[in-house]
Enzyme design. Structure first.
Site, mmCIF file in Angstrom:
data_model
loop_
_atom_site.group_PDB
_atom_site.id
_atom_site.type_symbol
_atom_site.label_atom_id
_atom_site.label_comp_id
_atom_site.label_asym_id
_atom_site.label_seq_id
_atom_site.Cartn_x
_atom_site.Cartn_y
_atom_site.Cartn_z
ATOM 1 C CG PHE A 1 -1.456 1.198 1.728
ATOM 2 C CD1 PHE A 1 -2.130 2.083 0.900
ATOM 3 C CD2 PHE A 1 -1.301 1.527 3.077
ATOM 4 C CE1 PHE A 1 -2.626 3.281 1.393
ATOM 5 C CE2 PHE A 1 -1.801 2.708 3.584
ATOM 6 C CZ PHE A 1 -2.454 3.593 2.739
ATOM 7 C CE1 TYR B 1 4.649 -4.697 12.804
ATOM 8 C CE2 TYR B 1 2.843 -3.511 13.847
ATOM 9 C CZ TYR B 1 3.740 -3.664 12.801
ATOM 10 O OH TYR B 1 3.712 -2.771 11.762
#
Ligand code: UDP
Length: 327
Positions: A11, A153
């Site tokens: 993206f 993460y």
């Protein structure tokens, strides 16, 4: 200039590629298509004014030989290849850690071989569980336990940041770390959990918009165009090397209010459903209640800070999905 973008079919990467191509630069992309898609760059490949300067490699950044070839060819590197999206991370915890830690290590190692300028995309996740705003780059990082895999993460990206900063400190590598705050815009997929494309798709389809938790958690949103503008300035800013810099919008909104706004903007009658976290996510999830950046450092370094207001950003995303998605 020759620009290498890892994760270039993703993206953000695809928007960055477009910006450089439109300015006459040569763009090299490497993407393993794990979450990126050739759909995102099809319009660039089909544009005869741009396609002759676009070189696409479908491969992983862990392929050292390929990375040596690409980094050796290019003048600057943007490292955007990563496992992203809370849902994707929770569904693929081990692969995500390997991609995010080893991938960044490989990019930095090869950039160091050629002494190339490199920007590493990090994330506001690294701040962890703060309740105050705005978040400044020197704030502490506060995580939950390792049993809660969401924090894997943040921890992996924090190791990326340490590795980048250590390369700068010990070897003089010209590297910048950017912490991105909920970047949105055309071509973002809702498939990996991101809230805005999911809400817009549901609203336009007349289906229920699902707000997780109680909806009081807040976020800010940055238009991808502003992220690209920040990146292209930062990579040319000598004083930014060896620095961590927030890149984000500053208008805070609760997720419940976001759902209502999207419903209004879409002219939709979709109901809004409040879903408890334990029904929304796989086990071991923990949310971040609040996340608002200070962009003073970005402004001070580059003279630039994101310009698009929240309403403009939301209108653009609704408009994009109304027209049917990519490019
Ligand atoms: N969220 C939601 N409904 C969805 C997807 C996400 O309510 O369909 C919530 C999510 O729990 C979080 C916020 O929206 O509180 C932002 O989620 P996202 O995954 O987009 O980004 P992040 O949590 O990384 O900021």
């Amino acid at each position: 200039m020759r620009v290498l973008i890892t994760g270039g079919a993703g993206f953000i990467g695809s928007h960055l590629a477009e910006e450089y191509l439109e300015h006459g630069d040569e763009v090299y992309l490497i993407d393993d298509l794990s979450t990126g898609s050739l759909e995102n760059i099809r319009h660039l490949q089909q544009n005869e004014n741009l396609s002759g300067r676009l070189f696409v490699t479908v491969d992983t950044v862990l392929n050292r030989e390929k990375m040596i070839e690409l980094v050796g060819t290019c003048d600057v590197v943007f490292h955007l290849a990563a496992a992203v999206g809370v849902r994707f991370i929770l569904d693929n915890p081990l692969d995500s850690i390997i991609t995010n830690v080893r991938g960044t290590e490989m990019v930095l190692e090869v950039c160091h071989l050629f002494k190339k300028r490199v920007l590493i995309a990090s994330t506001s996740e690294v701040y962890g569980k703060h309740m105050h705003a705005p978040l400044v780059e020197t704030d502490n990082c506060i995580y939950g336990p390792s049993s809660k895999f969401r924090w894997s993460y943040a921890a992996a990206k924090l190791i990326d940041e340490f590795t980048a900063l250590a390369y700068h400190r010990t070897k003089g590598l010209p590297v910048i770390v950017c912490r991105l705050f909920n970047t949105v815009g055309p071509r973002q997929s809702g498939e990996y959990g991101m809230v805005l494309p999911r809400f817009v798709q549901k609203a336009l389809a007349g289906e229920a918009i699902t707000v997780y938790g109680d909806g009081t958690q807040t976020r800010t949103f940055t238009h991808v165009r502003d992220v690209v503008a920040a990146f292209t300035r930062l990579i040319l800013t000598q004083e930014a090397y060896g620095e961590v810099v927030n890149v984000g919008g500053v208008e805070e909104i609760s997720i419940l209010r976001l759902a209502e706004k999207i419903r209004e903007k879409s002219g939709s009658a979709s109901p809004i459903h409040i879903i408890p976290y334990d029904q929304a996510y796989p086990r071991d999830f923990e949310d971040m209640q609040r996340r608002v950046p200070s962009v003073d450092k970005l402004r001070q370094l580059t003279g630039f800070a994101p310009t698009m207001c929240l309403d403009g950003i939301l209108d653009d995303v609704v408009d994009h999905f109304r027209k049917g998605g990519p490019p």
